[in-house]
Design a protein around this motif. Structure first.
Motif, mmCIF file in Angstrom:
data_model
loop_
_atom_site.group_PDB
_atom_site.id
_atom_site.type_symbol
_atom_site.label_atom_id
_atom_site.label_comp_id
_atom_site.label_asym_id
_atom_site.label_seq_id
_atom_site.Cartn_x
_atom_site.Cartn_y
_atom_site.Cartn_z
ATOM 1 N N MET A 35 1.613 -13.470 -7.137
ATOM 2 C CA MET A 35 1.238 -12.855 -5.884
ATOM 3 C C MET A 35 -0.264 -12.613 -5.848
ATOM 4 O O MET A 35 -0.879 -12.348 -6.865
ATOM 5 C CB MET A 35 1.947 -11.510 -5.715
ATOM 6 N N LYS A 36 -0.797 -12.664 -4.639
ATOM 7 C CA LYS A 36 -2.213 -12.380 -4.485
ATOM 8 C C LYS A 36 -2.461 -10.888 -4.642
ATOM 9 O O LYS A 36 -1.679 -10.065 -4.175
ATOM 10 C CB LYS A 36 -2.697 -12.828 -3.107
ATOM 11 N N LYS A 37 -3.550 -10.552 -5.273
ATOM 12 C CA LYS A 37 -3.908 -9.150 -5.446
ATOM 13 C C LYS A 37 -4.671 -8.644 -4.223
ATOM 14 O O LYS A 37 -5.300 -9.408 -3.522
ATOM 15 C CB LYS A 37 -4.755 -8.976 -6.698
ATOM 16 N N SER A 38 -4.565 -7.366 -3.993
ATOM 17 C CA SER A 38 -5.269 -6.620 -2.938
ATOM 18 C C SER A 38 -4.924 -7.041 -1.507
ATOM 19 O O SER A 38 -5.726 -6.843 -0.604
ATOM 20 C CB SER A 38 -6.782 -6.656 -3.152
ATOM 21 N N ILE A 39 -3.762 -7.647 -1.292
ATOM 22 C CA ILE A 39 -3.352 -7.919 0.091
ATOM 23 C C ILE A 39 -2.173 -7.038 0.491
ATOM 24 O O ILE A 39 -1.789 -6.997 1.648
ATOM 25 C CB ILE A 39 -2.982 -9.404 0.310
ATOM 26 N N HIS A 40 -1.593 -6.325 -0.461
ATOM 27 C CA HIS A 40 -0.433 -5.489 -0.190
ATOM 28 C C HIS A 40 -0.867 -4.056 0.089
ATOM 29 O O HIS A 40 -1.822 -3.562 -0.494
ATOM 30 C CB HIS A 40 0.532 -5.534 -1.381
ATOM 31 N N PRO A 41 -0.145 -3.368 0.985
ATOM 32 C CA PRO A 41 -0.510 -1.980 1.282
ATOM 33 C C PRO A 41 -0.232 -1.066 0.082
ATOM 34 O O PRO A 41 0.599 -1.371 -0.769
ATOM 35 C CB PRO A 41 0.391 -1.614 2.461
ATOM 36 N N ASP A 42 -0.938 0.055 0.037
ATOM 37 C CA ASP A 42 -0.759 1.031 -1.031
ATOM 38 C C ASP A 42 0.607 1.693 -0.873
ATOM 39 O O ASP A 42 0.950 2.210 0.186
ATOM 40 C CB ASP A 42 -1.870 2.080 -0.935
ATOM 41 N N TYR A 43 1.414 1.683 -1.916
ATOM 42 C CA TYR A 43 2.764 2.231 -1.922
ATOM 43 C C TYR A 43 2.734 3.474 -2.798
ATOM 44 O O TYR A 43 2.493 3.379 -3.990
ATOM 45 C CB TYR A 43 3.709 1.165 -2.473
ATOM 46 N N HIS A 44 2.961 4.653 -2.226
ATOM 47 C CA HIS A 44 2.764 5.902 -2.944
ATOM 48 C C HIS A 44 3.834 6.928 -2.566
ATOM 49 O O HIS A 44 4.639 6.701 -1.670
ATOM 50 C CB HIS A 44 1.370 6.461 -2.617
ATOM 51 N N ILE A 45 3.821 8.073 -3.211
ATOM 52 C CA ILE A 45 4.808 9.125 -2.962
ATOM 53 C C ILE A 45 4.308 10.075 -1.877
ATOM 54 O O ILE A 45 3.171 10.538 -1.922
ATOM 55 C CB ILE A 45 5.103 9.909 -4.254
ATOM 56 N N ILE A 46 5.180 10.338 -0.873
ATOM 57 C CA ILE A 46 4.888 11.308 0.182
ATOM 58 C C ILE A 46 6.048 12.302 0.263
ATOM 59 O O ILE A 46 7.125 12.061 -0.274
ATOM 60 C CB ILE A 46 4.682 10.647 1.566
#
Length: 76
Positions: free
Chosen positions: A1-12
């Motif tokens: 997979m390409k790096k830095s094209i995916h959104p940040d996935y974090h805890i909310i």
């Protein structure tokens, strides 16, 4: 997979209308943000089975008035 094209996935944190809350992973907001829901399955009539109110601002009555001459006569 390409790096830095995916959104940040974090805890909310998600807060329901009744004050209860839970943590989940999401791309919404940033790490540690609180998502406050205005509607949720505990209070909204779509989930609770409550009666829904239809607001048409007179559109149905306006339609009926406009096309009342096109109604067919009921025959017994």
């Amino acid at each position: 997979m390409k790096k830095s094209i995916h959104p940040d996935y974090h805890i909310i944190k998600v807060e329901m209308t009744d004050g209860s809350s839970f943590e989940t992973r999401s791309t919404w907001g940033s790490e540690g943000d609180v998502l406050k829901l205005e509607i949720d399955p505990k209070s909204h009539s779509a989930w609770t089975g409550g009666k829904q109110k239809i607001l048409d601002k007179g559109r149905v009555s306006k339609f009926n008035k406009k096309f009342q001459s096109f109604r067919s006569e009921k025959k017994n």
